[in-house]
Design a protein around this motif. Structure first.
Motif, PDB file in Angstrom:
ATOM      1  N   HIS A   1       9.440  -9.324  68.475  1.00  9.42           N
ATOM      2  CA  HIS A   1       9.937  -9.158  70.051  1.00  9.42           C
ATOM      3  C   HIS A   1      10.827  -8.075  70.170  1.00  9.42           C
ATOM      4  O   HIS A   1      10.451  -7.214  71.210  1.00  9.42           O
ATOM      5  N   ALA A   2      11.815  -7.874  69.592  1.00 10.30           N
ATOM      6  CA  ALA A   2      12.456  -6.374  69.778  1.00 10.30           C
ATOM      7  C   ALA A   2      11.728  -5.049  69.638  1.00 10.30           C
ATOM      8  O   ALA A   2      12.144  -4.158  70.279  1.00 10.30           O
ATOM      9  N   CYS A   3      10.708  -5.237  68.975  1.00  9.32           N
ATOM     10  CA  CYS A   3       9.762  -3.950  68.839  1.00  9.32           C
ATOM     11  C   CYS A   3       8.685  -4.000  69.627  1.00  9.32           C
ATOM     12  O   CYS A   3       7.759  -3.056  69.657  1.00  9.32           O
ATOM     13  N   GLY A   4       8.619  -4.927  70.468  1.00 16.63           N
ATOM     14  CA  GLY A   4       7.509  -4.940  71.713  1.00 16.63           C
ATOM     15  C   GLY A   4       6.178  -5.230  70.583  1.00 16.63           C
ATOM     16  O   GLY A   4       5.105  -4.590  71.390  1.00 16.63           O
ATOM     17  N   ALA A   5       6.042  -5.979  69.819  1.00 11.91           N
ATOM     18  CA  ALA A   5       4.881  -5.983  69.007  1.00 11.91           C
ATOM     19  C   ALA A   5       4.684  -7.407  68.615  1.00 11.91           C
ATOM     20  O   ALA A   5       4.272  -7.775  67.498  1.00 11.91           O
ATOM     21  N   GLU A   6       4.811  -8.399  69.661  1.00 11.50           N
ATOM     22  CA  GLU A   6       4.388  -9.895  69.573  1.00 11.50           C
ATOM     23  C   GLU A   6       3.039 -10.114  69.219  1.00 11.50           C
ATOM     24  O   GLU A   6       2.718 -11.113  68.350  1.00 11.50           O
ATOM     25  N   GLY A   7       2.313  -8.994  69.337  1.00 14.49           N
ATOM     26  CA  GLY A   7       0.695  -9.430  68.739  1.00 14.49           C
ATOM     27  C   GLY A   7       0.538  -9.492  67.388  1.00 14.49           C
ATOM     28  O   GLY A   7      -0.375  -9.795  66.835  1.00 14.49           O
ATOM     29  N   GLN A   8       1.515  -8.870  66.818  1.00 13.27           N
ATOM     30  CA  GLN A   8       1.730  -8.880  65.164  1.00 13.27           C
ATOM     31  C   GLN A   8       2.481  -9.981  64.509  1.00 13.27           C
ATOM     32  O   GLN A   8       2.176  -9.982  63.148  1.00 13.27           O
ATOM     33  N   THR A   9       2.891 -10.895  65.198  1.00 18.92           N
ATOM     34  CA  THR A   9       3.823 -11.713  64.706  1.00 18.92           C
ATOM     35  C   THR A   9       3.213 -12.884  63.901  1.00 18.92           C
ATOM     36  O   THR A   9       3.530 -12.977  62.798  1.00 18.92           O
ATOM     37  N   ASP A  10       1.944 -13.505  64.169  1.00 17.57           N
ATOM     38  CA  ASP A  10       1.122 -14.253  63.442  1.00 17.57           C
ATOM     39  C   ASP A  10       0.740 -13.944  62.362  1.00 17.57           C
ATOM     40  O   ASP A  10       0.698 -14.433  61.048  1.00 17.57           O
ATOM     41  N   ASP A  11       0.362 -12.523  62.121  1.00 21.38           N
ATOM     42  CA  ASP A  11      -0.127 -11.950  61.051  1.00 21.38           C
ATOM     43  C   ASP A  11       1.225 -11.766  60.041  1.00 21.38           C
ATOM     44  O   ASP A  11       0.778 -11.869  58.840  1.00 21.38           O
ATOM     45  N   LEU A  12       2.093 -11.160  60.633  1.00 20.06           N
ATOM     46  CA  LEU A  12       3.247 -10.977  59.499  1.00 20.06           C
ATOM     47  C   LEU A  12       3.779 -12.182  58.880  1.00 20.06           C
ATOM     48  O   LEU A  12       4.071 -12.549  57.712  1.00 20.06           O
ATOM     49  N   ILE A  13       3.725 -13.418  59.705  1.00 17.23           N
ATOM     50  CA  ILE A  13       4.168 -14.615  59.309  1.00 17.23           C
ATOM     51  C   ILE A  13       3.089 -15.197  58.313  1.00 17.23           C
ATOM     52  O   ILE A  13       3.563 -15.699  57.173  1.00 17.23           O
ATOM     53  N   ALA A  14       1.870 -14.785  58.497  1.00 17.42           N
ATOM     54  CA  ALA A  14       0.881 -15.258  57.443  1.00 17.42           C
ATOM     55  C   ALA A  14       1.178 -14.595  56.259  1.00 17.42           C
ATOM     56  O   ALA A  14       1.119 -15.039  55.094  1.00 17.42           O
ATOM     57  N   SER A  15       1.667 -13.127  56.259  1.00 19.24           N
ATOM     58  CA  SER A  15       2.041 -12.368  55.009  1.00 19.24           C
ATOM     59  C   SER A  15       3.337 -12.858  54.261  1.00 19.24           C
ATOM     60  O   SER A  15       3.285 -13.003  53.027  1.00 19.24           O
ATOM     61  N   LEU A  16       4.142 -13.542  55.428  1.00 22.27           N
ATOM     62  CA  LEU A  16       5.338 -14.029  54.619  1.00 22.27           C
ATOM     63  C   LEU A  16       5.095 -15.294  53.835  1.00 22.27           C
ATOM     64  O   LEU A  16       5.594 -15.630  52.873  1.00 22.27           O
TER      65      LEU A  16
END
Length: 282
Positions: A65-80
């Protein structure tokens, strides 16, 4: 040569940290800016970007959210989630009891066609007797699990042994000679288990090797591990359960297994060591 058992997990953590750091740079922020926008202590973003502190799901949401990249949230959570699955502490794995931990591994055993197992501590689970398994899991329960569902966990492990007799599967087991004399469960349990090894070792789908105790060996014992086909390695350590899927590391464990197999004795010589261990029980 075997690699550090935590290297795969560490590399995955670093890869996730690098992706988060790249998001920060691409947004024109530095670590302090990002921490301020997220309401964190200034050092937190630096610790995450340097893989010193693992992010939580909420951390990743706030970061994107801070980086204005909400579209990558789900992919990064999957990586986590992938990183978290590589290394599982025993407390997390066994918090619901030993039965659930045993059941969770069943799909892996069912889809595997080639098994390789090396143990320097005790007889591998697929070729344990009921009494030996009970002794192993009872020791585990006393050391680290509050719930007492040992009987149910033993039943699950016994059921899992059906893969030995079903389908077109191959099994290669290696144990250190010291495993034959560890005294686990007492003399009666030991005698039953060692006799069972003689029986299982005669199955056409099973290769059973014993690495003799000697003073001139070229490779010292390592942590016990399982190799499932060429896809995955699992290692049980004192602190947790490691899953390795990186091809180069799977290959490293396979190479180590080959080296240990070359040091082991098989067939009549392995049976002689097992028989000798039975005789020492009186």
């Amino acid at each position: 040569m075997a690699v550090s058992p935590s290297s795969s997990a560490q590399q995955a953590r670093q890869a996730l940290a690098n992706r988060l750091a790249e998001l920060c740079r691409d947004s024109g922020l530095n670590g302090r800016d990002l921490a301020r926008l997220c309401g964190w202590h200034p050092s937190k973003s630096s610790r995450i970007m340097n893989a010193r502190t693992p992010p939580s799901v909420d951390d990743i949401r706030a970061w994107c959210h801070a980086c204005g990249a909400e579209g990558q949230t789900d992919d990064l959570i999957a990586s986590l989630r992938t990183v978290e699955d590589m290394w599982t502490g025993w407390r997390r794995m066994e918090r619901a009891g030993l039965r659930q931990a045993q059941e969770a591994r069943l799909p892996l055993f069912e889809r595997t066609r080639r098994f390789r197992s090396y143990s320097s501590w005790f007889v591998p689970g697929l070729i344990q007797t009921y009494g030996y398994t009970e002794a192993v899991l009872r020791a585990v329960q006393r050391r680290r699990v509050e719930a007492d569902d040992v009987a149910d966990a033993v039943a699950v492990r016994m059921e899992r042994q059906r893969v030995l007799y079903e389908g077109d599967r191959r099994f290669a087991f290696l144990v250190e000679e010291s495993v034959l004399r560890n005294g686990l469960g007492g003399p009666d349990v030991q005698e039953e288990q060692l006799s069972h090894l003689l029986t299982v070792g005669s199955l056409p789908s099973v290769s059973l090797g014993v690495v003799p105790t000697r003073t001139d060996r070229s490779r010292m014992p390592v942590e016990g591990f399982w190799i499932f086909d060429r896809a995955q390695v699992n290692v049980e350590l004192v602190s947790g359960y490691l899953t390795v899927t990186q091809p180069s590391e799977v290959a490293a464990y396979a190479d180590t297994f080959t080296e240990l197999a070359e040091m082991a004795v098989h067939g009549a010589k392995a049976r002689a060591l097992i028989t000798s261990a039975i005789q020492t029980l009186g």
